[in-house]
Design an enzyme around this catalytic site. Structure first.
Site, mmCIF file in Angstrom:
data_model
loop_
_atom_site.group_PDB
_atom_site.id
_atom_site.type_symbol
_atom_site.label_atom_id
_atom_site.label_comp_id
_atom_site.label_asym_id
_atom_site.label_seq_id
_atom_site.Cartn_x
_atom_site.Cartn_y
_atom_site.Cartn_z
ATOM 1 N N PRO A 128 0.788 -1.301 -0.050
ATOM 2 C CA PRO A 128 0.024 0.132 0.114
ATOM 3 C C PRO A 128 0.938 1.139 -0.149
ATOM 4 O O PRO A 128 1.919 1.527 0.728
ATOM 5 C CB PRO A 128 -0.693 -0.051 1.292
ATOM 6 C CG PRO A 128 -1.151 -1.425 1.429
ATOM 7 C CD PRO A 128 0.230 -2.087 1.057
ATOM 8 N N CYS A 129 0.611 2.190 -0.732
ATOM 9 C CA CYS A 129 1.360 3.363 -1.172
ATOM 10 C C CYS A 129 0.880 4.423 -0.154
ATOM 11 O O CYS A 129 1.789 5.490 -0.116
ATOM 12 C CB CYS A 129 1.253 3.510 -2.585
ATOM 13 S SG CYS A 129 -0.143 4.283 -3.100
ATOM 14 N N GLN A 130 -0.157 4.592 0.376
ATOM 15 C CA GLN A 130 -0.643 5.505 1.092
ATOM 16 C C GLN A 130 0.197 6.294 2.000
ATOM 17 O O GLN A 130 0.341 7.404 2.116
ATOM 18 C CB GLN A 130 -2.173 5.432 1.680
ATOM 19 C CG GLN A 130 -3.223 5.257 0.830
ATOM 20 C CD GLN A 130 -3.236 3.767 0.292
ATOM 21 O OE1 GLN A 130 -2.376 2.986 0.646
ATOM 22 N NE2 GLN A 130 -4.521 3.653 -0.513
ATOM 23 N N PHE A 173 3.281 6.753 1.982
ATOM 24 C CA PHE A 173 4.302 7.434 1.409
ATOM 25 C C PHE A 173 4.045 8.473 0.186
ATOM 26 O O PHE A 173 4.687 9.149 -0.362
ATOM 27 C CB PHE A 173 5.696 6.549 0.853
ATOM 28 C CG PHE A 173 6.019 5.507 1.678
ATOM 29 C CD1 PHE A 173 6.813 5.992 2.925
ATOM 30 C CD2 PHE A 173 5.616 4.057 1.927
ATOM 31 C CE1 PHE A 173 7.178 5.029 3.874
ATOM 32 C CE2 PHE A 173 6.139 3.212 2.731
ATOM 33 C CZ PHE A 173 6.726 3.682 3.942
#
Length: 333
Positions: free
Chosen positions: A77-79, A81
């Site tokens: 999950p990229c949230q 960063f």
């Protein structure tokens, strides 16, 4: 044939592109139930439904009847960063999921690993340094590259970091991932689709609310509502900074990065893009079918709707390019 395990598989964009490059995904781990259904309907991979943290890597390997694996790949999950939102990094509830990749890598010792992330990871020194140092301790040489999908046969400007680690030789992504040819535009990939309806192409369904149709009618191609000359009761509380809300794409340009929040609107029709149009922009083949709900623009669903499945995923043509670079470099020395 090179065999791979996919973590945080989502709708399968990374899996699909790597498969086309010659890196065949034999097991996928995904928590979202709609993504799991999408994967089951489109791939031959063994699907493990659940939180990556709840699986023992060696148990997954045994379950699919293998003693070792060539590649582990995934896009955590990229949230934590992302430039959008609070950017809490490791303090975000999902911040430590990045290091689940390391747990699996340490346990299964693949020849190569591939991690996809937003470019914000490069600015988070603690996380990125830990990733690099741990990889080195596990015996991997790593390289990374910030890649824009628009340079790799995708009609979308989308920058993502790919980190590749190899314990069978060095990897030089800059050399093997030269930019491609002429950029694709939105018009190149969606202009031949008919108007959406329930009985037309799969996933090509329009659920735009009437009020949103009225509001977008004031917006010119390639522009957004707060820039328009619409009445104040149409613009409401949008400000000049709201350049992605009620945004029309343009036929003659690549799309902006597809996002999980706002759904972009069709260049000339008063509706937002359908999931199938999102898939075309992202580089999915038409035979790939999404499962799960299609939300209204401002609606919420408990699990990932079809638009967000695509926006969260890696464009398959970009994944194919990365896979080709890995094969040409790490596995051919």
């Amino acid at each position: 044939m090179l065999r791979a395990i996919s973590l945080f598989s989502g709708a399968g964009g990374l899996d699909l592109g790597l498969n086309e490059s010659g890196i065949h995904t034999v097991a996928s781990v995904e928590i979202d139930k709609h993504c799991v259904e999408t994967l089951r309907n489109n791939t031959s991979s063994n699907i493990f439904h659940g939180d990556v943290r709840g699986f023992e890597p060696s148990d997954v390997l045994s379950a699919i009847g293998l003693s070792d694996i060539d590649v582990i790949h995934g896009g955590p999950p990229c949230q934590p960063f992302s430039q959008i939102g609070a950017r809490k990094g490791l303090d975000h509830k999902d911040g430590m999921l990045l290091f689940e990749m390391l747990r699996w890598i340490k346990s299964l010792k693949p020849k190569v690993f591939i991690i996809e992330q937003v470019k914000g990871l490069l600015r988070h020194e603690t996380a990125f340094q830990h990733l690099r140092q741990s990889s080195k301790e596990f015996g991997y040489q790593i390289d990374w590259k910030l890649i824009n999908s628009v340079h790799h046969d995708v009609a979308q400007k989308r920058e993502r970091v790919f980190i590749v680690g190899s314990r069978i030789g060095g990897v030089q992504l800059d050399y093997w991932l030269a930019n491609g040819g002429e950029e694709k535009t939105v018009g190149n990939v969606i202009c031949d689709l008919p108007r959406p309806s329930i009985n037309s192409i799969t996933n090509h369904i329009d659920k735009t609310p009437d009020r949103d149709r009225e509001r977008i009618s004031f917006v010119k191609q390639g522009e957004w509502l707060s820039k328009s000359k619409a009445p104040s009761d149409i613009i409401k509380r949008l400000t000049k900074k709201d350049t992605t809300k009620f945004r029309r794409l343009a036929f003659d340009l690549p799309s902006l990065t597809l996002r999980c929040g706002e759904i972009f609107y069709h260049p000339i029709e008063n509706r937002y893009l359908t999931p199938r149009e999102y898939m075309r922009i992202h580089g999915y083949p038409d035979e790939y079918i999404l499962s799960g709900p299609i939300r209204g623009r401002t609606g919420q669903v408990a699990n990932l709707d079809q638009h967000r499945q695509i926006a969260n995923s890696v464009p398959p043509p970009l994944a194919k390019a990365v896979g080709g670079a890995v094969l040409a470099n790490a596995f051919c020395q």
